[in-house]
Enzyme design. Structure first.
Site, PDB file in Angstrom:
ATOM      1  N   ASP A   7      35.776  52.285  45.730  1.00 28.45           N
ATOM      2  CA  ASP A   7      37.299  51.902  45.641  1.00 28.45           C
ATOM      3  C   ASP A   7      37.578  51.770  44.273  1.00 28.45           C
ATOM      4  OD1 ASP A   7      39.461  50.376  46.572  1.00 28.45           O
ATOM      5  OD2 ASP A   7      38.573  48.377  45.909  1.00 28.45           O
ATOM      6  N   SER A   8      38.819  51.570  43.918  1.00 29.74           N
ATOM      7  CA  SER A   8      39.404  51.550  42.795  1.00 29.74           C
ATOM      8  C   SER A   8      38.848  50.310  41.915  1.00 29.74           C
ATOM      9  CB  SER A   8      41.015  51.250  42.651  1.00 29.74           C
ATOM     10  OG  SER A   8      41.224  50.129  43.313  1.00 29.74           O
ATOM     11  N   CYS A  70      38.809  52.019  50.592  1.00 31.07           N
ATOM     12  CA  CYS A  70      40.222  52.060  50.019  1.00 31.07           C
ATOM     13  C   CYS A  70      41.210  52.651  50.518  1.00 31.07           C
ATOM     14  CB  CYS A  70      39.967  52.717  48.456  1.00 31.07           C
ATOM     15  SG  CYS A  70      41.630  52.796  47.585  1.00 31.07           S
ATOM     16  N   GLU A 148      41.211  41.561  41.151  1.00 32.51           N
ATOM     17  CA  GLU A 148      40.368  41.910  39.858  1.00 32.51           C
ATOM     18  C   GLU A 148      40.006  40.851  38.960  1.00 32.51           C
ATOM     19  OE1 GLU A 148      38.833  44.990  39.624  1.00 32.51           O
ATOM     20  OE2 GLU A 148      39.333  45.336  41.432  1.00 32.51           O
ATOM     21  N   CYS A 180      44.883  46.647  52.619  1.00 31.30           N
ATOM     22  CA  CYS A 180      44.377  47.104  51.268  1.00 31.30           C
ATOM     23  C   CYS A 180      43.011  46.194  51.146  1.00 31.30           C
ATOM     24  CB  CYS A 180      45.280  46.519  50.207  1.00 31.30           C
ATOM     25  SG  CYS A 180      44.800  46.655  48.343  1.00 31.30           S
ATOM     26  N   HIS A 182      41.459  44.794  48.926  1.00 32.86           N
ATOM     27  CA  HIS A 182      41.277  43.622  47.907  1.00 32.86           C
ATOM     28  C   HIS A 182      41.744  42.330  48.539  1.00 32.86           C
ATOM     29  CE1 HIS A 182      40.832  46.657  44.599  1.00 32.86           C
ATOM     30  NE2 HIS A 182      40.577  45.529  43.837  1.00 32.86           N
TER      31      HIS A 182
HETATM   32  N1  DGL Z   1      41.749  48.156  47.424  1.00 34.10           N
HETATM   33  C1  DGL Z   1      42.339  49.382  47.587  1.00 34.10           C
HETATM   34  C2  DGL Z   1      43.217  49.575  49.118  1.00 34.10           C
HETATM   35  O1  DGL Z   1      42.734  49.379  49.961  1.00 34.10           O
HETATM   36  C3  DGL Z   1      43.093  49.869  46.267  1.00 34.10           C
HETATM   37  C4  DGL Z   1      44.086  49.105  45.757  1.00 34.10           C
HETATM   38  C5  DGL Z   1      44.753  49.689  44.513  1.00 34.10           C
HETATM   39  O2  DGL Z   1      43.902  50.189  43.560  1.00 34.10           O
HETATM   40  O3  DGL Z   1      45.852  49.865  44.268  1.00 34.10           O
HETATM   41  O4  DGL Z   1      43.964  50.081  48.846  1.00 34.10           O
END
Ligand code: DGL
Length: 271
Positions: A7-8, A70, A148, A180, A182
């Site tokens: 993931d990011s 992600c 984060e 997302c 996150h």
């Molecule tokens: N966690 C990510 C997602 O599912 C990426 C969010 C991001 O880095 O903008 O989209």
């Protein structure tokens, strides 16, 4: 053999956790591309390059299956990754299908990043599964950064979520898709805001089930019975990710540094 998950940043840990629960004997590699986080405002082309570099790195570390934990990277790069690499690649998509099946009001909400909504994947999902329902979408700037930073329990986050969710709640949604990874870590605040009348759909358990199906199909399940070995990599600060691991998934471990060089990921800190 290992399962590579990326993931990011820390969002994919919600998927990592679901995989670790479902497949406790498998070895897992987790890659957080924190020096490029958030992905949500980057171009599709840039995200494709990042996803390619990370996938190549995970394969070099022994991954025989890669999970794009992600939604943003899946929207931008999943088809490309599958064309570039021979191993199975499991991606994510906003859970529009179950939401459309469960809704009684005929209205579902989806929160995700800009790139996720722009991708063909999302348009196709809505066309295929949500023809009969109204889909309310909302980009939620700032939420990835909040997760984060580990700043999830405060009134500012609540206010942001109120702002993002109010229009779709007023419209009468009864399903909310976390589009997302996150956002899983904001679930308790989201639950308080939407109330008991709205079902929250987090696709992490479904992704873990899909990973299991792939391992069975490919004959890749380990025969071992002990707990799998877990390795974590970040392109950001290893001590920060170590702290986040403890906060978010209760794991106390060291984290390995990696460095981007000319589109490739290498082990070790930047020189
Ligand atoms: N966690 C990510 C997602 O599912 C990426 C969010 C991001 O880095 O903008 O989209």
């Amino acid at each position: 053999m290992s399962i590579g998950v990326f993931d990011s940043g820390v969002g994919g840990l919600s998927v990592w956790r679901a995989i670790a629960e479902r497949l406790p004997h498998e070895d897992l590699l987790y890659f957080a591309d924190q020096c490029h986080c958030p992905y949500g405002q980057r171009s599709m082309a840039e995200i494709r390059c990042l996803a390619e570099g990370i996938t190549a790195f995970l394969i070099a570390q022994g991954a025989q299956v890669v999970v794009v934990a992600c939604n943003t990277a899946s929207a931008a790069a999943l088809t490309y990754l599958r064309s570039r690499f021979a191993i199975p690649i499991v991606g994510m998509e906003p859970a529009v299908k179950p939401a459309s099946e469960h809704t009684r009001s005929g209205k579902v909400g989806v929160i995700a990043t800009e790139v996720t909504f722009q991708g063909e994947l999302f348009t196709r999902l809505v066309e295929r599964f949500a023809r009969e329902v109204e889909v309310y979408t909302r980009v939620c700037p700032g939420l990835v950064e909040v997760v984060e930073a580990g700043n999830t329990d405060n009134s500012a986050v609540e206010a942001m979520l109120q702002e993002y969710l109010s229009p779709m709640l007023e419209a009468g949604i009864d399903q909310l898709v976390l589009g997302c990874t996150h956002y899983s870590f904001l679930r308790s605040t989201i639950e308080e805001i939407v109330g008991p009348g709205v079902e929250i759909i987090d696709p992490a358990p479904a992704v873990a089930r899909q990973v299991e199906r792939v391992l069975v199909r490919e004959g890749l399940l380990t025969g071992r019975t002990g707990q799998g070995h877990y390795t974590f990599y970040t392109s950001g600060d290893p001590s920060t990710l170590a702290w986040q691991l403890q906060q978010l998934v209760g794991i106390k471990t060291t984290v390995q540094a990696v460095t981007w060089r000319k589109g490739h990921v290498q082990p070790g800190k930047p020189r």
